[in-house]
Structure formats: structure tokens, C-alpha cells
Scaffold this motif. Structure first.
Motif, PDB file in Angstrom:
ATOM      1  N   THR A 147      -1.716   1.290  -6.286  1.00 36.43           N
ATOM      2  CA  THR A 147      -1.103   1.726  -5.029  1.00 36.43           C
ATOM      3  C   THR A 147      -1.993   1.366  -3.846  1.00 36.43           C
ATOM      4  O   THR A 147      -1.514   0.872  -2.820  1.00 36.43           O
ATOM      5  CB  THR A 147      -0.845   3.243  -5.056  1.00 36.43           C
ATOM      6  N   GLU A 148      -3.287   1.602  -4.005  1.00 36.80           N
ATOM      7  CA  GLU A 148      -4.220   1.256  -2.926  1.00 36.80           C
ATOM      8  C   GLU A 148      -4.210  -0.237  -2.656  1.00 36.80           C
ATOM      9  O   GLU A 148      -4.203  -0.661  -1.500  1.00 36.80           O
ATOM     10  CB  GLU A 148      -5.628   1.735  -3.272  1.00 36.80           C
ATOM     11  N   ARG A 149      -4.194  -1.046  -3.710  1.00 37.88           N
ATOM     12  CA  ARG A 149      -4.140  -2.503  -3.528  1.00 37.88           C
ATOM     13  C   ARG A 149      -2.844  -2.908  -2.826  1.00 37.88           C
ATOM     14  O   ARG A 149      -2.839  -3.762  -1.954  1.00 37.88           O
ATOM     15  CB  ARG A 149      -4.254  -3.220  -4.874  1.00 37.88           C
ATOM     16  N   PHE A 150      -1.743  -2.259  -3.174  1.00 35.39           N
ATOM     17  CA  PHE A 150      -0.457  -2.580  -2.574  1.00 35.39           C
ATOM     18  C   PHE A 150      -0.471  -2.299  -1.074  1.00 35.39           C
ATOM     19  O   PHE A 150      -0.061  -3.113  -0.266  1.00 35.39           O
ATOM     20  CB  PHE A 150       0.668  -1.778  -3.250  1.00 35.39           C
ATOM     21  N   ASP A 199      -3.108  -1.880   0.855  1.00 35.58           N
ATOM     22  CA  ASP A 199      -4.181  -2.588   1.558  1.00 35.58           C
ATOM     23  C   ASP A 199      -3.926  -4.079   1.675  1.00 35.58           C
ATOM     24  O   ASP A 199      -4.673  -4.782   2.329  1.00 35.58           O
ATOM     25  CB  ASP A 199      -5.523  -2.372   0.837  1.00 35.58           C
ATOM     26  N   ALA A 200      -2.866  -4.547   1.035  1.00 39.65           N
ATOM     27  CA  ALA A 200      -2.541  -5.981   1.060  1.00 39.65           C
ATOM     28  C   ALA A 200      -2.182  -6.400   2.496  1.00 39.65           C
ATOM     29  O   ALA A 200      -1.537  -5.642   3.216  1.00 39.65           O
ATOM     30  CB  ALA A 200      -1.396  -6.286   0.121  1.00 39.65           C
ATOM     31  N   PRO A 201      -2.600  -7.582   2.905  1.00 40.91           N
ATOM     32  CA  PRO A 201      -2.255  -8.051   4.262  1.00 40.91           C
ATOM     33  C   PRO A 201      -0.743  -8.249   4.374  1.00 40.91           C
ATOM     34  O   PRO A 201      -0.079  -8.620   3.400  1.00 40.91           O
ATOM     35  CB  PRO A 201      -2.990  -9.384   4.385  1.00 40.91           C
ATOM     36  N   PRO A 202      -0.173  -8.003   5.548  1.00 37.67           N
ATOM     37  CA  PRO A 202       1.272  -8.171   5.734  1.00 37.67           C
ATOM     38  C   PRO A 202       1.681  -9.630   5.508  1.00 37.67           C
ATOM     39  O   PRO A 202       0.913 -10.547   5.780  1.00 37.67           O
ATOM     40  CB  PRO A 202       1.532  -7.774   7.186  1.00 37.67           C
ATOM     41  N   LEU A 203       2.880  -9.797   5.021  1.00 40.09           N
ATOM     42  CA  LEU A 203       3.400 -11.162   4.779  1.00 40.09           C
ATOM     43  C   LEU A 203       3.823 -11.837   6.040  1.00 40.09           C
ATOM     44  O   LEU A 203       4.219 -11.388   7.006  1.00 40.09           O
ATOM     45  CB  LEU A 203       4.577 -11.107   3.790  1.00 40.09           C
TER      46      LEU A 203
END
Length: 62
Positions: free
Chosen positions: A53-56, A58-62
Motif C-alpha cells: 500500500t505504501e509503495r502504491f 508513494d508511486a509517482p503520478p502517471l
């Protein structure tokens, strides 16, 4: 869910400590060990979910 047999060889001191922990909780050694394994498995799966969840998020916006 069916049950299966798991046989373990355990040091005498460790078995005595497990017996004491089980007795404090009014449980058999078998129930105590199974509950401990289930709890540990849940903790692992929960932590994996938190990490994903944290990785999701924290992922940069597309």
C-alpha cells in the motif's frame, strides 16, 4: 480445511518454556504452537499488505 500431522524435534528447555507459556494461557502445547504460527503468518501478510500500500501511494503520478 483438513488437518495434517507435523512432527518436530525440540530441545527440552525450549519445550518446557513452550509448556509454561501455553499453561499461562490455559492452552495445550499443540494449540499454543498453532496459534503462534497463525499469528506470525498473519503479521507477515499484514506487513506485506502495508508495504504494498505504501509503495502504491508513494508511486509517482502517471
Amino acid at each position: 480445511m483438513g488437518s495434517r500431522v507435523l512432527s518436530l524435534r525440540v530441545d527440552g528447555e525450549l519445550l518446557e518454556r513452550i509448556r509454561q507459556h501455553a499453561a499461562k494461557r490455559g492452552m495445550s502445547v499443540q494449540d499454543y504452537v498453532v496459534r503462534t504460527l497463525i499469528r506470525d503468518d498473519f503479521d507477515e501478510r499484514f506487513q506485506t499488505s502495508v508495504d504494498e500500500t505504501e509503495r502504491f501511494y508513494d508511486a509517482p503520478p502517471l
